[in-house]
Design a protein around this motif. Structure first.
Motif, mmCIF file in Angstrom:
data_model
loop_
_atom_site.group_PDB
_atom_site.id
_atom_site.type_symbol
_atom_site.label_atom_id
_atom_site.label_comp_id
_atom_site.label_asym_id
_atom_site.label_seq_id
_atom_site.Cartn_x
_atom_site.Cartn_y
_atom_site.Cartn_z
ATOM 1 N N LEU A 194 25.174 17.945 3.215
ATOM 2 C CA LEU A 194 26.480 18.405 3.265
ATOM 3 C C LEU A 194 27.361 17.988 2.159
ATOM 4 C CD1 LEU A 194 28.631 21.282 3.459
ATOM 5 C CD2 LEU A 194 29.521 19.830 5.750
ATOM 6 N N LEU A 195 27.845 18.546 0.888
ATOM 7 C CA LEU A 195 28.777 17.568 -0.059
ATOM 8 C C LEU A 195 29.994 18.342 0.185
ATOM 9 C CD1 LEU A 195 29.101 16.117 -2.230
ATOM 10 C CD2 LEU A 195 28.865 18.052 -4.087
ATOM 11 N N VAL A 196 30.853 17.669 0.517
ATOM 12 C CA VAL A 196 32.549 18.108 0.751
ATOM 13 C C VAL A 196 33.001 17.537 -0.267
ATOM 14 C CG1 VAL A 196 34.265 17.795 2.311
ATOM 15 C CG2 VAL A 196 31.808 17.972 3.245
ATOM 16 N N LEU A 197 33.646 18.873 -1.241
ATOM 17 C CA LEU A 197 34.578 18.568 -2.960
ATOM 18 C C LEU A 197 35.648 18.720 -1.841
ATOM 19 C CD1 LEU A 197 31.858 19.368 -4.662
ATOM 20 C CD2 LEU A 197 32.753 17.170 -4.588
ATOM 21 N N GLY A 198 36.892 17.594 -2.068
ATOM 22 C CA GLY A 198 38.503 18.433 -1.770
ATOM 23 C C GLY A 198 38.918 18.423 -3.101
ATOM 24 N N LEU A 209 39.696 20.326 8.263
ATOM 25 C CA LEU A 209 38.372 20.627 8.841
ATOM 26 C C LEU A 209 36.718 19.799 9.488
ATOM 27 C CD1 LEU A 209 37.489 23.707 9.570
ATOM 28 C CD2 LEU A 209 36.249 22.804 6.631
ATOM 29 N N ILE A 210 36.803 18.462 8.065
ATOM 30 C CA ILE A 210 35.879 17.918 8.535
ATOM 31 C C ILE A 210 35.254 16.996 9.059
ATOM 32 C CG2 ILE A 210 33.650 16.308 6.954
ATOM 33 C CD1 ILE A 210 33.680 19.165 5.840
ATOM 34 N N ALA A 211 36.801 16.202 9.887
ATOM 35 C CA ALA A 211 37.175 15.509 10.881
ATOM 36 C C ALA A 211 36.859 15.745 12.191
ATOM 37 C CB ALA A 211 38.528 14.123 10.635
ATOM 38 N N GLU A 215 30.913 15.777 15.141
ATOM 39 C CA GLU A 215 30.134 15.710 15.955
ATOM 40 C C GLU A 215 29.079 17.301 15.825
ATOM 41 O OE1 GLU A 215 29.049 14.184 18.415
ATOM 42 O OE2 GLU A 215 30.405 12.733 17.695
ATOM 43 N N PHE A 216 30.279 18.949 16.067
ATOM 44 C CA PHE A 216 28.910 20.500 15.054
ATOM 45 C C PHE A 216 27.856 19.701 13.389
ATOM 46 C CE2 PHE A 216 29.204 23.301 12.033
ATOM 47 C CZ PHE A 216 28.599 24.743 12.975
ATOM 48 N N PHE A 217 28.435 18.676 12.853
ATOM 49 C CA PHE A 217 27.570 18.603 11.823
ATOM 50 C C PHE A 217 26.221 18.211 12.402
ATOM 51 C CE2 PHE A 217 31.665 18.868 9.016
ATOM 52 C CZ PHE A 217 30.905 20.284 8.845
ATOM 53 N N LYS A 218 26.447 16.524 13.542
ATOM 54 C CA LYS A 218 26.052 16.051 14.216
ATOM 55 C C LYS A 218 24.825 16.274 14.595
ATOM 56 C CE LYS A 218 25.909 11.187 16.175
ATOM 57 N NZ LYS A 218 26.890 9.958 16.306
ATOM 58 N N SER A 219 24.856 18.114 14.903
ATOM 59 C CA SER A 219 24.272 18.965 16.165
ATOM 60 C C SER A 219 23.335 19.498 15.985
ATOM 61 C CB SER A 219 25.295 18.885 17.312
ATOM 62 O OG SER A 219 25.791 20.160 16.084
ATOM 63 N N LEU A 220 23.545 19.324 14.222
ATOM 64 C CA LEU A 220 22.725 19.959 12.920
ATOM 65 C C LEU A 220 21.291 19.154 11.956
ATOM 66 C CD1 LEU A 220 25.701 22.956 11.618
ATOM 67 C CD2 LEU A 220 23.754 23.394 13.658
ATOM 68 N N ASN A 240 33.221 6.541 8.055
ATOM 69 C CA ASN A 240 31.904 6.126 7.488
ATOM 70 C C ASN A 240 31.162 5.841 8.169
ATOM 71 O OD1 ASN A 240 30.998 6.029 4.191
ATOM 72 N ND2 ASN A 240 32.980 4.577 4.371
ATOM 73 N N SER A 241 29.645 6.435 7.907
ATOM 74 C CA SER A 241 27.941 5.589 9.036
ATOM 75 C C SER A 241 26.821 5.579 8.164
ATOM 76 C CB SER A 241 28.704 6.758 10.317
ATOM 77 O OG SER A 241 28.105 7.819 9.756
ATOM 78 N N ASP A 242 25.794 5.358 8.891
ATOM 79 C CA ASP A 242 25.273 5.869 7.975
ATOM 80 C C ASP A 242 24.796 7.560 7.691
ATOM 81 O OD1 ASP A 242 24.451 3.208 8.793
ATOM 82 O OD2 ASP A 242 22.576 3.574 10.195
#
Ligand SMILES: CC(=O)N[C@H]1[C@@H](OP(=O)(O)OP(=O)(O)OC[C@H]2O[C@@H](n3ccc(=O)[nH]c3=O)[C@H](O)[C@@H]2O)O[C@H](CO)[C@@H](O)[C@@H]1O
Length: 362
Positions: A194-198, A209-211, A215-220, A240-242
């Motif tokens: 997923l690319l997020v552009l502000g 919203l992203i922060a 967890e939701f994105f991780k669950s997907l 920042n993470s893998d």
């Protein structure tokens, strides 16, 4: 024939700067000997981005007028006079054959000075709602290149040419392949991205919203490229993470677009024009604080064609996850959105604008 000289003026945000650079690049391709000078506002983004693109820039001491009585406002008349004098000196010294204004405060004094000397000027208006500087300049210029229908509300009809918005050449047909692009960002080629552009300055609300949804994105099993904006990097760099790559600003948008499977974005005019060319499933979250709510109108134009999803900031709390899943979970919907958004692209905008500029040279 001697070589041409062009002044390109505009800036404040990426939305005015990148069209200016695209136009210069195309003029340079057509006239390799031409000389270019950019004129922007001191301390704004263009002072960094334009030299990075290989062009000279001079900065005027100018800002917009504020609605409230502030120190900035008290200084406004002084700044304006100083900018008018400097703009006039720049034009006298550089002697351009034509001047292009892409919006933003600095283009005001510069185009006023140039048109006063009968140098042909062209404006480029990116939005469906005209910016204040372009409205002030409308009677001084020869042509106004626009991206939306109905711009007669703001500009003399005989000056309007519908060209679309310039998009940088490397984004018109992206050559990068997805695995290489994922490698560039240090991401996993086996996961969806997923690319997020502000927007060029980043968006506070989208960042929150992203922060909140990491967890939701991780669950997907989704990984993220998250452009948070220069002013917000300190707040979020710790995340920042893998699988979450946070950037203040993405210098290589072609790679970012190539890496993405899905995109969440503000709906500034430039972002919208690029996303049509990119052709990937997109969720727009318009900024509600821009003039006449024009980002909502930009996004609505695409939603009306079943070419994108739009979620208003005021609905995010309640609807984000559900709307996100309707796209994420349906391959058929993602394909439809991709096909429909691609159909709205205007890939010849820069060429058409340069044709208009060239007509004025002869
Ligand atoms: C808050 C605000 O006033 N926004 C306005 C501003 O948006 P903003 O400056 O965000 O501009 P746009 O969405 O039009 O364009 C952003 C440009 O910046 C580039 N980019 C963005 C992020 C990044 O990390 N790297 C990068 O290169 C994009 O590829 C694009 O070319 O100008 C637009 C065009 O006049 C308007 O429609 C927007 O309403």
């Amino acid at each position: 024939m001697g070589s041409y000289r062009f002044i390109i003026s505009g800036g404040g945000t990426g939305g005015h700067i990148y069209p200016a650079i695209s136009i210069a690049d195309e003029l340079k391709r057509r006239h390799p000997d031409a000389e270019f000078l950019f004129v922007g506002a001191k301390d704004r983004m263009e002072m960094e981005k334009v030299p990075q693109a290989g062009y000279k820039i001079e900065g005027l001491w100018i800002t917009g007028i504020q609605r409230k009585l502030t120190l900035k406002n008290v200084l406004f008349p002084i700044k304006l006079i100083s900018s008018l004098i400097k703009a006039s000196n720049i034009v006298s010294r550089f002697k351009p054959h034509a001047v292009v204004g892409t919006g933003g405060f600095a283009s005001g004094p510069l185009l006023k000075a140039a048109s006063g000397r009968n140098i042909p000027c062209v404006l480029q208006e990116q939005n469906s709602f005209a910016g204040i500087t372009n409205k002030l300049l409308k009677n001084k210029v020869a042509k106004i290149c626009v991206a939306y229908d109905g711009m007669e509300r703001f500009f003399p009809a005989d000056k309007i040419v519908k060209t679309g918005n310039p998009v940088r050449a490397d984004l018109i047909s992206i050559q990068e392949n997805q695995s290489d692009a994922l490698g560039f960002f240090g991401l996993n080629t086996q996961k969806k991205t997923l690319l997020v552009l502000g927007g060029s300055l980043g968006s506070k609300r989208i960042n929150v919203l992203i922060a909140d949804n990491l967890e939701f994105f991780k669950s997907l099993n989704l990984q993220l490229i998250w452009q948070c904006g220069k002013g917000y990097i300190k707040t979020y760099e710790g995340q920042n993470s893998d699988s979450v790559k946070i950037h203040a600003f993405l210098n290589d948008m072609a790679k970012a677009y190539a890496a993405a499977d899905m995109i969440i974005s503000r709906s500034g005019a430039g972002a919208v024009s690029e996303l049509c060319l990119v052709g990937k499933p997109t969720i727009f979250i318009p900024s509600p604080v821009v003039a006449e709510d024009h980002q909502t109108k930009n996004a609505q134009a695409l939603v009306a064609e079943d070419a994108a999803i739009m979620i208003k900031e005021s609905d995010l709390e309640e609807k984000f996850k559900e709307e996100f899943l309707t796209v994420f979970e349906s391959e058929e919907k993602r394909e439809r959105l991709s096909k429909n958004i691609k159909a709205l692209a205007l890939p010849n905008a820069t060429k058409d604008i340069c044709d208009e500029i060239e007509k004025l040279l002869n």
